[in-house]
Design a protein around this motif. Structure first.
Motif, short mmCIF file in Angstrom:
data_model
loop_
_atom_site.label_atom_id
_atom_site.label_comp_id
_atom_site.label_asym_id
_atom_site.label_seq_id
_atom_site.Cartn_x
_atom_site.Cartn_y
_atom_site.Cartn_z
N GLY A 179 0.81 -1.21 0.00
CA GLY A 179 0.00 0.00 0.00
C GLY A 179 0.85 1.26 0.00
N THR A 220 2.27 1.81 -3.45
CA THR A 220 1.22 2.30 -4.34
C THR A 220 0.97 3.78 -4.09
OG1 THR A 220 0.21 0.13 -4.37
CG2 THR A 220 -1.17 1.97 -5.06
N LEU A 221 0.95 4.18 -2.83
CA LEU A 221 0.75 5.59 -2.50
C LEU A 221 1.88 6.45 -3.07
CD1 LEU A 221 -0.80 7.78 -0.92
CD2 LEU A 221 0.72 7.29 1.00
N ILE A 258 1.29 6.91 -6.79
CA ILE A 258 0.15 7.79 -7.10
C ILE A 258 0.48 9.25 -6.77
CG2 ILE A 258 -2.20 8.38 -6.39
CD1 ILE A 258 -2.72 5.38 -6.08
N LYS A 259 1.09 9.47 -5.64
CA LYS A 259 1.34 10.83 -5.18
C LYS A 259 2.77 11.26 -5.53
CE LYS A 259 -0.27 13.22 -1.20
NZ LYS A 259 -1.32 14.03 -1.71
N VAL A 291 -6.45 10.90 -2.28
CA VAL A 291 -5.95 9.73 -3.00
C VAL A 291 -6.75 8.47 -2.69
CG1 VAL A 291 -3.59 10.60 -3.20
CG2 VAL A 291 -4.24 9.23 -1.22
N ASP A 292 -7.80 8.59 -1.87
CA ASP A 292 -8.56 7.40 -1.47
C ASP A 292 -9.13 6.61 -2.65
OD1 ASP A 292 -8.00 7.96 1.13
OD2 ASP A 292 -9.95 8.84 1.59
N ASP A 299 -8.18 6.51 -5.78
CA ASP A 299 -7.08 5.94 -6.56
C ASP A 299 -6.44 4.76 -5.83
OD1 ASP A 299 -7.50 7.87 -8.48
OD2 ASP A 299 -6.01 9.24 -7.62
N MET A 300 -6.27 4.88 -4.53
CA MET A 300 -5.69 3.79 -3.74
C MET A 300 -6.62 2.58 -3.74
SD MET A 300 -2.73 4.49 -2.21
CE MET A 300 -2.71 3.53 -0.72
N ARG A 301 -7.92 2.84 -3.62
CA ARG A 301 -8.89 1.74 -3.61
C ARG A 301 -8.83 0.96 -4.92
NH1 ARG A 301 -13.17 4.47 -2.23
NH2 ARG A 301 -12.81 4.13 -0.03
N ALA A 328 -6.24 0.87 -7.06
CA ALA A 328 -4.92 0.28 -7.24
C ALA A 328 -4.72 -0.96 -6.36
CB ALA A 328 -3.85 1.31 -6.94
N LEU A 329 -5.27 -0.96 -5.15
CA LEU A 329 -5.05 -2.07 -4.22
C LEU A 329 -6.13 -3.14 -4.27
CD1 LEU A 329 -3.78 -0.08 -1.14
CD2 LEU A 329 -2.44 -1.44 -2.73
#
Length: 132
Positions: A87, A90-91, A94-95, A104-105, A107-109, A111-112
């Motif tokens: 995680g 991934t963060l 993205i960032k 980023v919630d 996008d994280m959801r 991606a993960l």
């Protein structure tokens, strides 16, 4: 030592519960009877030799819940640490500087998530842009 709250004997118990070098007095008293039953269970020993350590302890959870709980507490942090590191990576992807957003919630959801998106079904529900 990664887990200082666990005794060395508990680590030996997890790695090989059928070893003759385990000191039974270092195992918590409420677990000792269950541990001795496991140690002398020939079917469990056969399963231990056939399966991986994680699979073995998961399968022993029904028969020997107290002993397997000790084992799973030692084995579980490795899988959760992996998920945490995944995680975080991934963060970081993205960032980055070119895409520095506060939220980023979503996008994280995406991606993960292990669920594959059904793009065709999603696009069929949308109406095309009408021409002017």
């Amino acid at each position: 030592m990664y887990f200082p709250e666990f005794e060395e004997e508990e680590g030996k118990l997890v790695r090989n519960p059928f070893s003759g070098t385990l000191d039974i007095t270092t195992i918590p008293s409420d677990v000792q009877d269950e541990f001795l039953d496991l140690k002398h269970d020939s079917a469990a020993k056969d399963l231990y030799e056939e399966k991986s350590l994680n699979v073995f302890w998961c399968s022993m959870h029904q028969s020997y819940p107290k002993v397997s709980e000790i084992a799973l507490r030692l084995l579980l942090p490795f899988s959760t640490t992996y998920l945490c590191e995944s995680g975080f990576s991934t963060l970081l992807q993205i960032k980055n500087k070119s895409r520095n957003r506060l939220d980023v919630d979503p996008d994280m959801r995406c991606a993960l998530s292990v669920t594959q998106p059904r793009i065709r079904q999603l696009t069929e529900k949308k109406q095309y842009q009408p021409s002017h």
